[in-house]
Scaffold this active site. Structure first.
Site, PDB file in Angstrom:
ATOM      1  N   ARG A 147       5.726   3.603  -4.278  1.00 35.07           N
ATOM      2  CA  ARG A 147       4.401   3.384  -3.691  1.00 35.07           C
ATOM      3  C   ARG A 147       4.105   4.555  -2.774  1.00 35.07           C
ATOM      4  O   ARG A 147       4.956   4.978  -2.003  1.00 35.07           O
ATOM      5  CB  ARG A 147       4.393   2.076  -2.908  1.00 35.07           C
ATOM      6  CG  ARG A 147       3.009   1.695  -2.413  1.00 35.07           C
ATOM      7  CD  ARG A 147       2.995   0.308  -1.827  1.00 35.07           C
ATOM      8  NE  ARG A 147       3.731   0.245  -0.581  1.00 35.07           N
ATOM      9  CZ  ARG A 147       3.990  -0.882   0.065  1.00 35.07           C
ATOM     10  NH1 ARG A 147       3.594  -2.035  -0.423  1.00 35.07           N
ATOM     11  NH2 ARG A 147       4.660  -0.868   1.192  1.00 35.07           N
ATOM     12  N   TYR A 159      -2.534   2.656   7.124  1.00 34.41           N
ATOM     13  CA  TYR A 159      -1.431   1.753   6.794  1.00 34.41           C
ATOM     14  C   TYR A 159      -0.297   2.523   6.111  1.00 34.41           C
ATOM     15  O   TYR A 159      -0.536   3.341   5.225  1.00 34.41           O
ATOM     16  CB  TYR A 159      -1.869   0.612   5.854  1.00 34.41           C
ATOM     17  CG  TYR A 159      -0.644  -0.072   5.296  1.00 34.41           C
ATOM     18  CD1 TYR A 159       0.109  -0.932   6.094  1.00 34.41           C
ATOM     19  CD2 TYR A 159      -0.167   0.231   4.018  1.00 34.41           C
ATOM     20  CE1 TYR A 159       1.285  -1.472   5.638  1.00 34.41           C
ATOM     21  CE2 TYR A 159       1.015  -0.315   3.554  1.00 34.41           C
ATOM     22  CZ  TYR A 159       1.734  -1.168   4.370  1.00 34.41           C
ATOM     23  OH  TYR A 159       2.911  -1.695   3.917  1.00 34.41           O
ATOM     24  N   HIS A 212      -3.971  -2.665   1.485  1.00 36.83           N
ATOM     25  CA  HIS A 212      -3.734  -3.463   2.694  1.00 36.83           C
ATOM     26  C   HIS A 212      -4.983  -4.184   3.200  1.00 36.83           C
ATOM     27  O   HIS A 212      -5.288  -4.170   4.395  1.00 36.83           O
ATOM     28  CB  HIS A 212      -3.105  -2.603   3.794  1.00 36.83           C
ATOM     29  CG  HIS A 212      -2.053  -3.338   4.570  1.00 36.83           C
ATOM     30  ND1 HIS A 212      -2.302  -3.887   5.796  1.00 36.83           N
ATOM     31  CD2 HIS A 212      -0.778  -3.650   4.284  1.00 36.83           C
ATOM     32  CE1 HIS A 212      -1.202  -4.493   6.235  1.00 36.83           C
ATOM     33  NE2 HIS A 212      -0.263  -4.366   5.330  1.00 36.83           N
ATOM     34  N   GLU A 236      -2.495  -2.587  -4.764  1.00 43.30           N
ATOM     35  CA  GLU A 236      -2.044  -3.784  -4.037  1.00 43.30           C
ATOM     36  C   GLU A 236      -3.046  -4.190  -2.967  1.00 43.30           C
ATOM     37  O   GLU A 236      -3.604  -3.327  -2.288  1.00 43.30           O
ATOM     38  CB  GLU A 236      -0.693  -3.411  -3.415  1.00 43.30           C
ATOM     39  CG  GLU A 236      -0.050  -4.407  -2.495  1.00 43.30           C
ATOM     40  CD  GLU A 236       1.342  -3.909  -2.064  1.00 43.30           C
ATOM     41  OE1 GLU A 236       2.011  -3.196  -2.850  1.00 43.30           O
ATOM     42  OE2 GLU A 236       1.761  -4.236  -0.944  1.00 43.30           O
ATOM     43  N   GLU A 262       0.888 -11.120  -0.845  1.00 41.53           N
ATOM     44  CA  GLU A 262       2.025 -11.117   0.088  1.00 41.53           C
ATOM     45  C   GLU A 262       1.801 -12.072   1.252  1.00 41.53           C
ATOM     46  O   GLU A 262       2.774 -12.502   1.866  1.00 41.53           O
ATOM     47  CB  GLU A 262       2.321  -9.693   0.583  1.00 41.53           C
ATOM     48  CG  GLU A 262       1.224  -9.051   1.395  1.00 41.53           C
ATOM     49  CD  GLU A 262       1.546  -7.600   1.760  1.00 41.53           C
ATOM     50  OE1 GLU A 262       1.963  -6.847   0.873  1.00 41.53           O
ATOM     51  OE2 GLU A 262       1.401  -7.244   2.939  1.00 41.53           O
ATOM     52  N   ARG A 283       2.210 -11.447  -5.675  1.00 41.33           N
ATOM     53  CA  ARG A 283       3.125 -10.896  -4.669  1.00 41.33           C
ATOM     54  C   ARG A 283       3.746 -11.921  -3.733  1.00 41.33           C
ATOM     55  O   ARG A 283       4.390 -11.568  -2.741  1.00 41.33           O
ATOM     56  CB  ARG A 283       2.386  -9.832  -3.849  1.00 41.33           C
ATOM     57  CG  ARG A 283       2.229  -8.582  -4.669  1.00 41.33           C
ATOM     58  CD  ARG A 283       1.660  -7.428  -3.930  1.00 41.33           C
ATOM     59  NE  ARG A 283       2.213  -7.148  -2.624  1.00 41.33           N
ATOM     60  CZ  ARG A 283       3.444  -6.692  -2.399  1.00 41.33           C
ATOM     61  NH1 ARG A 283       4.281  -6.509  -3.395  1.00 41.33           N
ATOM     62  NH2 ARG A 283       3.840  -6.433  -1.160  1.00 41.33           N
ATOM     63  N   GLU A 339       9.341  -5.315  -4.329  1.00 40.43           N
ATOM     64  CA  GLU A 339       9.221  -4.331  -3.254  1.00 40.43           C
ATOM     65  C   GLU A 339      10.553  -4.214  -2.505  1.00 40.43           C
ATOM     66  O   GLU A 339      11.242  -5.203  -2.289  1.00 40.43           O
ATOM     67  CB  GLU A 339       8.129  -4.758  -2.257  1.00 40.43           C
ATOM     68  CG  GLU A 339       7.980  -3.800  -1.080  1.00 40.43           C
ATOM     69  CD  GLU A 339       6.842  -4.171  -0.139  1.00 40.43           C
ATOM     70  OE1 GLU A 339       6.241  -5.246  -0.304  1.00 40.43           O
ATOM     71  OE2 GLU A 339       6.565  -3.366   0.774  1.00 40.43           O
ATOM     72  N   TRP A 402      -6.305  -5.169   9.570  1.00 39.69           N
ATOM     73  CA  TRP A 402      -5.286  -4.124   9.676  1.00 39.69           C
ATOM     74  C   TRP A 402      -4.571  -4.003   8.344  1.00 39.69           C
ATOM     75  O   TRP A 402      -4.309  -4.990   7.681  1.00 39.69           O
ATOM     76  CB  TRP A 402      -4.265  -4.434  10.782  1.00 39.69           C
ATOM     77  CG  TRP A 402      -3.178  -3.409  10.731  1.00 39.69           C
ATOM     78  CD1 TRP A 402      -3.259  -2.108  11.147  1.00 39.69           C
ATOM     79  CD2 TRP A 402      -1.870  -3.562  10.170  1.00 39.69           C
ATOM     80  NE1 TRP A 402      -2.088  -1.451  10.885  1.00 39.69           N
ATOM     81  CE2 TRP A 402      -1.216  -2.325  10.270  1.00 39.69           C
ATOM     82  CE3 TRP A 402      -1.203  -4.647   9.581  1.00 39.69           C
ATOM     83  CZ2 TRP A 402       0.070  -2.102   9.817  1.00 39.69           C
ATOM     84  CZ3 TRP A 402       0.079  -4.448   9.131  1.00 39.69           C
ATOM     85  CH2 TRP A 402       0.722  -3.179   9.250  1.00 39.69           C
TER      86      TRP A 402
HETATM   87  O1  EZ4 Z   1       2.191  -4.946   6.387  1.00 40.75           O
HETATM   88  O2  EZ4 Z   1       5.093  -6.953   5.862  1.00 40.75           O
HETATM   89  O3  EZ4 Z   1       3.572  -4.355   1.169  1.00 40.75           O
HETATM   90  N1  EZ4 Z   1       3.941  -4.408   2.292  1.00 40.75           N
HETATM   91  C1  EZ4 Z   1       3.157  -4.633   3.349  1.00 40.75           C
HETATM   92  C2  EZ4 Z   1       3.854  -4.812   4.651  1.00 40.75           C
HETATM   93  C3  EZ4 Z   1       3.100  -5.696   5.634  1.00 40.75           C
HETATM   94  C4  EZ4 Z   1       4.089  -6.325   6.582  1.00 40.75           C
HETATM   95  C5  EZ4 Z   1       3.402  -7.332   7.506  1.00 40.75           C
HETATM   96  O4  EZ4 Z   1       4.328  -8.103   8.190  1.00 40.75           O
HETATM   97  O5  EZ4 Z   1       1.958  -4.675   3.211  1.00 40.75           O
HETATM   98  O6  EZ4 Z   1       4.178  -3.570   5.225  1.00 40.75           O
HETATM   99 CO    CO Z   2       1.365  -4.822   1.041  1.00 47.86          CO
END
Ligand code: EZ4
Ligand code: CO
Length: 402
Positions: A147, A159, A212, A236, A262, A283, A339, A402
């Site tokens: 990634r 991010y 993100h 993602e 996630e 995820r 991951e 975020w």
């Molecule tokens: O920001 O797990 O794909 N991984 C992510 C992570 C999340 C953190 C948040 O707790 O997006 O880095």
């Molecule tokens: Co993620």
């Protein structure tokens, strides 16, 4: 076997982890991950005050019944705190069942479907040049899937950009950091990043990217289209999925494969996404989606629609969760990818484990249970420290994702 004792262990070997340990009358024990990044003590209290008293005296072998008891029996269903607590119990009980049977959990699930679990690493840099170099280092380490995340010109923070190279950790002590975000700059620069990575290394590796949750559906649709020439494995978390229909709009515009989930806690969070084939990878993770018992339900449902697994595995998911994920991934027929954000050596020492990285895959031996433990004496040397994920604002001060 009767559950005799259960207790939570909070430790901070560089970052916070909550672990549940369940002990049975014959002296066997199991461990489960209950870590919810930035809200750790809520899950600890849920377990200590409300779950553990209900476990004592129960038959550790009745994993499904205990799952249903904790899910239905609370009356208040779903949500990250509840489902992380249930997941921790579930993982610990599978661990115990494996130890009693003398088999790894993947054997109890149905045995190996593959020799190892393909993982993706997290290559990143403050700018495109650094990110491209980082991809090269992951290729040299043997990763088959990488990634790629980069800083965005004109923004201080984006991010996924780490201070060092191998260990990315967004949570920080003190109150939440505030970052400024601007999607238009990100949309302008990200396709260029992937052009540079493909120009440098060709098309032999799987490339992934994490949005993100920062784009709107139409912005995500545009990014997906712009990335099509670079043949991503997935995009993602393109947009938040509280409204599952949001993905229909993205899907109508692009053939870039989509992954989300996630932060999902249950099958209900992805029911429409899967049934309408709006995503390619789900995820949801063992720790945040109710344990192996519930993740198996999600994966089986997903298999009907050719949706594959792509479980979250960032640093805040402890080695206990990673061990559960590797057991799960070795078995699950519709496995996609896992991951893997490396834990620090301090974390790995607190959680001795039986999985290892080899040539792009996570491997595991024939060890009974989940194949992971917690060194409680070492854990005690790292007391809990309050930490938060950052928050994001747009340039005008409005809160953003975020
Ligand atoms: O920001 O797990 O794909 N991984 C992510 C992570 C999340 C953190 C948040 O707790 O997006 O880095
Ligand atoms: Co993620």
């Amino acid at each position: 076997m009767k559950i005799e004792r259960a207790y939570t262990i909070v430790t901070c070997p560089g970052r916070n982890f909550v672990t549940l340990k369940i002990v049975t009358g014959d002296g066997a024990y199991g461990v489960g991950d209950a870590t919810l990044n930035g809200r750790e003590l809520a899950v600890k209290a849920y377990l200590d005050e409300h779950v553990i008293p209900c476990l004592i005296g129960r038959d550790s072998r009745t994993i499904e019944d205990i799952w249903q008891y904790l899910y239905r029996g609370a009356y208040w269903r779903r949500g990250p705190v509840t489902m992380a607590a249930i997941a921790a119990v579930d993982m610990a009980l599978w661990d115990i069942k494996g130890k009693h049977a003398g088999m790894p959990v993947y054997q109890l699930l149905g045995g190996r479907s593959r020799h190892g679990v393909m993982v993706y690493g997290h290559a990143n840099g403050r700018d495109h040049g650094e990110a491209v170099e980082a991809v090269g280092r992951y290729i040299d380490m043997g990763y088959k899937a990488i990634r790629v995340q980069s800083g965005v010109p004109g923004l201080d923070k984006a991010y996924g950009v780490a201070k060092g190279d191998l260990y990315y950790e967004p949570a920080a002590k003190g109150l939440p950091d505030e970052e400024i975000w601007d999607t238009s700059l990100y949309l302008r620069h990200t396709p260029e990043l992937f052009r540079k990575v493909r120009d440098a290394y060709g098309y032999d590796h799987h490339l992934l990217h994490d949005g993100h949750h920062r784009m709107t559906p139409i912005e995500a649709a545009r990014l997906g289209k712009d990335l099509e020439p670079y043949r991503l494995f997935w995009l993602e978390d393109a947009t938040p999925a509280e409204n599952q229909e949001a993905f229909r709009l993205i899907r109508q515009h692009t053939t870039t494969p989509l992954a989300v989930g996630e932060i999902f806690n249950s099958i209900w969070d992805c029911k429409d996404l899967i049934r309408e084939q709006l995503i390619d990878y789900i995820r949801a993770a063992v720790v945040h989606a109710g344990g192996i018992t519930h993740l198996r339900r999600i994966a089986d449902f997903a298999s009907v629609y050719q949706v594959r697994t792509g479980c979250h595995g960032a640093t805040d998911l402890s080695p206990v969760c990673m061990a559960a994920a590797v057991n799960f991934g070795l078995w699950v027929p519709n496995f996609g990818i896992q991951e893997y954000m490396r834990h620090t050596p301090e974390t790995d020492a607190v959680f001795p484990h039986n999985y290892w990285f080899e040539a792009g895959f996570m491997m595991m031996d024939e060890v009974p249970g989940l194949g992971v433990d917690i060194d409680e004496r070492l854990a005690a040397k790292y007391p809990y420290e309050r930490a938060y994920l950052p928050v994001a604002r747009l340039r005008d001060g409005s809160m953003w994702n975020w």
